[in-house]
Design a protein around this motif. Structure first.
Motif, short mmCIF file in Angstrom:
data_model
loop_
_atom_site.label_atom_id
_atom_site.label_comp_id
_atom_site.label_asym_id
_atom_site.label_seq_id
_atom_site.Cartn_x
_atom_site.Cartn_y
_atom_site.Cartn_z
N ASP A 238 0.63 -1.29 0.00
CA ASP A 238 -0.17 -0.05 0.03
C ASP A 238 1.13 1.12 0.17
O ASP A 238 0.38 2.13 -0.07
N CYS A 239 2.14 1.06 -0.08
CA CYS A 239 3.05 2.43 0.09
C CYS A 239 3.42 2.79 -1.26
O CYS A 239 3.79 1.55 -2.13
N ARG A 240 3.73 3.85 -1.53
CA ARG A 240 4.36 4.26 -2.73
C ARG A 240 5.87 4.66 -2.73
O ARG A 240 6.44 5.28 -1.96
N PRO A 241 6.54 3.81 -3.29
CA PRO A 241 7.94 3.76 -2.97
C PRO A 241 8.84 5.07 -3.68
O PRO A 241 8.62 5.24 -4.70
N THR A 242 9.38 5.79 -2.75
CA THR A 242 10.27 6.93 -3.40
C THR A 242 11.53 7.07 -2.84
O THR A 242 12.17 8.05 -3.22
N GLY A 243 11.83 5.88 -2.14
CA GLY A 243 13.47 5.69 -1.82
C GLY A 243 14.25 5.51 -3.04
O GLY A 243 13.70 5.37 -3.85
N SER A 244 15.53 5.57 -2.59
CA SER A 244 16.52 5.12 -3.43
C SER A 244 16.29 3.66 -4.04
O SER A 244 16.08 2.99 -3.34
N ARG A 245 16.66 3.66 -5.49
CA ARG A 245 16.52 2.40 -5.92
C ARG A 245 15.18 1.84 -6.01
O ARG A 245 14.82 0.63 -5.72
N GLY A 246 14.06 2.29 -5.95
CA GLY A 246 12.60 2.11 -5.93
C GLY A 246 12.31 1.39 -4.69
O GLY A 246 11.28 0.70 -4.51
N ARG A 247 12.72 1.68 -3.52
CA ARG A 247 12.53 0.98 -2.32
C ARG A 247 11.59 2.07 -1.35
O ARG A 247 11.58 3.16 -1.64
N VAL A 248 10.90 1.16 -0.62
CA VAL A 248 9.85 2.14 0.07
C VAL A 248 10.79 2.42 1.51
O VAL A 248 11.61 1.70 2.01
N CYS A 249 10.50 3.74 1.74
CA CYS A 249 11.11 4.28 2.80
C CYS A 249 10.37 4.77 3.99
O CYS A 249 9.19 4.50 3.75
N VAL A 250 10.84 5.13 5.23
CA VAL A 250 9.79 5.34 6.43
C VAL A 250 8.95 6.32 5.97
O VAL A 250 7.66 6.31 6.35
N ALA A 251 9.26 7.48 5.16
CA ALA A 251 8.38 8.50 5.05
C ALA A 251 7.18 7.93 4.02
O ALA A 251 5.99 8.29 4.20
N ASP A 252 7.24 7.03 3.16
CA ASP A 252 6.46 6.24 2.47
C ASP A 252 5.32 5.50 3.35
O ASP A 252 4.16 5.40 2.98
N VAL A 253 5.86 4.94 4.35
CA VAL A 253 4.87 3.97 5.38
C VAL A 253 4.16 4.96 6.05
O VAL A 253 2.91 4.75 6.43
N HIS A 254 4.65 6.28 6.73
CA HIS A 254 3.93 7.15 7.07
C HIS A 254 2.69 7.85 6.36
O HIS A 254 1.63 8.16 6.86
N ASP A 255 3.04 7.95 5.02
CA ASP A 255 1.92 8.61 4.06
C ASP A 255 0.94 7.47 3.81
O ASP A 255 -0.34 7.71 4.15
N ALA A 256 1.18 6.10 3.88
CA ALA A 256 0.19 5.18 3.73
C ALA A 256 -0.53 5.00 4.87
O ALA A 256 -1.76 4.81 4.98
N ALA A 257 0.25 5.11 6.11
CA ALA A 257 -0.73 4.91 7.41
C ALA A 257 -1.52 6.12 7.77
O ALA A 257 -2.68 5.97 8.12
N ARG A 258 -1.24 7.44 7.43
CA ARG A 258 -2.41 8.38 7.27
C ARG A 258 -3.22 8.35 6.61
O ARG A 258 -4.49 8.53 6.86
N SER A 259 -3.22 7.88 4.96
CA SER A 259 -4.14 7.54 4.19
C SER A 259 -5.21 6.71 4.89
O SER A 259 -6.16 6.70 4.69
N ALA A 260 -4.67 5.54 5.53
CA ALA A 260 -5.52 4.52 6.00
C ALA A 260 -5.82 4.76 7.57
O ALA A 260 -6.54 3.90 8.01
N GLN A 261 -5.71 6.11 8.04
CA GLN A 261 -5.89 6.62 9.38
C GLN A 261 -5.46 5.59 10.71
O GLN A 261 -6.11 5.27 11.41
#
Length: 505
Positions: A238-261
């Motif tokens: 459910d995370c949109r990867p924006t980290g290096s080499r196409g990886r999911v980073c912590v900020a992506d996890v927090h974005d997904a967590a906010r969207s899913a409340q």
């Protein structure tokens, strides 16, 4: 029972105890012939391709890629088409081996739908969350398009993907063992060149993201992001990867967590979320594990002492220049001269040309100088051996060192080419290192650390002149080599380097 044959982990060298299955070069159901390369196996020192010991058909893969098995363990089964699966399973059971279990499909998660009215029946209607469907398509930039040559070092899956997408793997950088190209490397190269790779996007319901239930263990993510996702209950799909080499980073996890409340309300509003520092966890390769064990044991068990000396190189450099300019087929390096000089000095001081037999508390003194040459690899360090260096010419040593180094970097060394040796040369001069200490390579008794040659002011008589000087450090095992003995060896080494013509007679 039908004619069934096992394909086992081979024993490459006396010290080999286990092997890591890197990749299969054929698939179940494929026929193969004796001598055909069928599997890639990594040991603590080398990565080699296993040759088929007989003709046959691969009916069952037992050793899966990434699995480490002891020498002699079954990694595959060969049998003809008339052999039943039950007979193969019976054969494996008799050998004490088991075939890899099929990975079960993830169980769908039932999500109850809220009743339409307060008087609705208590039985909840079940809606199954569907797996996200792939969205978009893979677009390969023109810089990657082409046909892959047969000599490219890539996994079988990567070769099939490159062929399907029309990609020339010569334009892709491999990040696997010894630079091997994987499917992930291909996808990274497509993204880095401005292309797109088809991905799965989460479906939506009532304007809110539908949380994925698929297994996310294979989703590329940083270790911190993976732990954070686990603690917040976020699926990495459910995370949109924006980290290096196409990886999911912590900020992506927090974005997904906010969207899913899923984040606490106060934290979501203030953004006060503790963020761990990013880092990667890199597991030991078999080679790195072997290096760690051997050198730790050497430091703990062998009482090291070190002797340092300066070698004047001007005469050696002049001879090297003359040989390289007059003999077109020969290109000698300074290291070739050092290897030859060490071999000559070992013949003059044979008590340094030794190994320590700890089990029998004895010293093995050798009549021939087998000089190991340290070669750096992406996965660690290996020391191929110039056998009988004292009997070989400088040209022979130069060609053999080049051949052994090439084999080492491609994982093609045979066990007898790197196991043993009576003395080691470790040269970091090409990196500009002036001097360093090296750890003895057991069971050898000494190792020479070679620094860079540089112009220095040297007092000659009552005057100062500029000379090319190299600092070397001899590490000795005090159990078998004493200070005076090590100093005698260095004195002989200085003599051969200062008068290199002595090495030619």
């Amino acid at each position: 029972m039908a004619d069934i044959k096992a394909i086992d982990i081979p024993k490459w060298g006396l010290s080999m105890e286990e092997g890591l299955v890197n990749a299969w070069l054929i698939e179940e159901g494929d026929s193969f012939t004796k001598g055909q390369l069928i599997c890639e196996i990594e040991t603590s020192k080398i990565t080699n391709e296993l040759e088929a010991p007989f003709d046959g058909v691969l009916r069952k893969i037992v050793g899966i890629p990434g699995q480490t098995l002891p020498v002699g363990a079954v990694i595959g089964v060969s049998a003809d088409a008339s052999t039943t699966d039950a007979e193969i399973e019976q054969f494996l059971a008799a050998r004490g081996a088991t075939a890899p279990a099929q990975e079960p499909a993830p169980s769908p998660v039932a999500e109850p739908e809220a009743p339409a009215t307060p008087t609705a029946t208590p039985a909840a209607k079940v809606v199954v969350a569907a797996k996200p469907a792939p969205t978009g398509s893979t677009v390969v930039p023109s810089v990657l398009q082409g046909t892959t040559q047969s000599d490219v070092f890539a996994s079988p899956r990567a070769l099939r993907r490159a062929e399907a997408l029309g990609i020339d793997l010569a334009a892709v950088v491999g990040t696997g063992p010894l630079g091997r190209i994987s499917v992930r490397d291909i996808d990274d190269a497509i993204r880095d060149a401005g292309g797109t790779v088809a991905t799965a996007a989460p479906a939506t319901r009532s304007g809110l993201p539908l949380r994925s239930t698929a297994d996310d263990s294979a989703v590329p993510a940083t270790p911190v992001a993976r732990r954070t996702a686990r603690s917040l209950g976020v699926n990495l799909h459910d995370c949109r990867p924006t980290g290096s080499r196409g990886r999911v980073c912590v900020a992506d996890v927090h974005d997904a967590a906010r969207s899913a409340q899923l984040l606490p309300e106060a934290a979501a509003q203030t953004g006060t979320i503790a963020v761990e520092p990013e880092y990667d966890t890199i597991p030991f390769t078999p080679m790195r594990s072997a290096i760690a064990g051997r050198l730790q044991a050497s430091k703990q068990q062998a009482p090291h002492f070190r002797l340092t000396a300066d070698l004047e190189l001007d005469a050696l450099l002049a001879l090297r220049k003359e040989i390289n300019s007059t003999v077109p087929a020969v290109k000698l390096s300074v290291n070739d001269f050092i290897v030859k000089a060490c071999a000559a000095a070992l013949m003059k001081v044979p008590d340094v040309n030794v190994q320590f037999d700890a089990a029998n508390e004895s010293v093995l003194r050798f009549a021939s100088a087998d000089v190991s040459v340290a070669v750096a690899l992406p996965t660690g360090l290996i020391t191929p051996i110039v056998r009988g260096a004292n009997t070989k010419s400088l040209a022979d040593i130069s060609g053999e060192v080049l051949s052994l180094a090439t084999k080492a970097k491609t994982g093609k060394l045979r066990p007898e080419e790197f196991q043993g040796g009576t003395f080691t040369v470790s040269n970091l001069g090409m990196f500009g290192i002036k001097a360093f200490d090296a750890i003895i390579n057991p069971p050898q008794g000494a190792i020479l650390a070679v620094g860079a040659g540089e112009k220095r002011a040297v007092v000659v008589g009552d005057s100062v002149s500029v000379r090319t000087v190299m600092t070397v450090t001899l590490s000795c095992d005090h159990r078998v080599i004493d200070g005076a003995l090590g100093a005698t060896f260095l004195r002989e080494l200085q003599r051969f380097v200062a008068s290199p013509a002595l090495m030619l007679v």
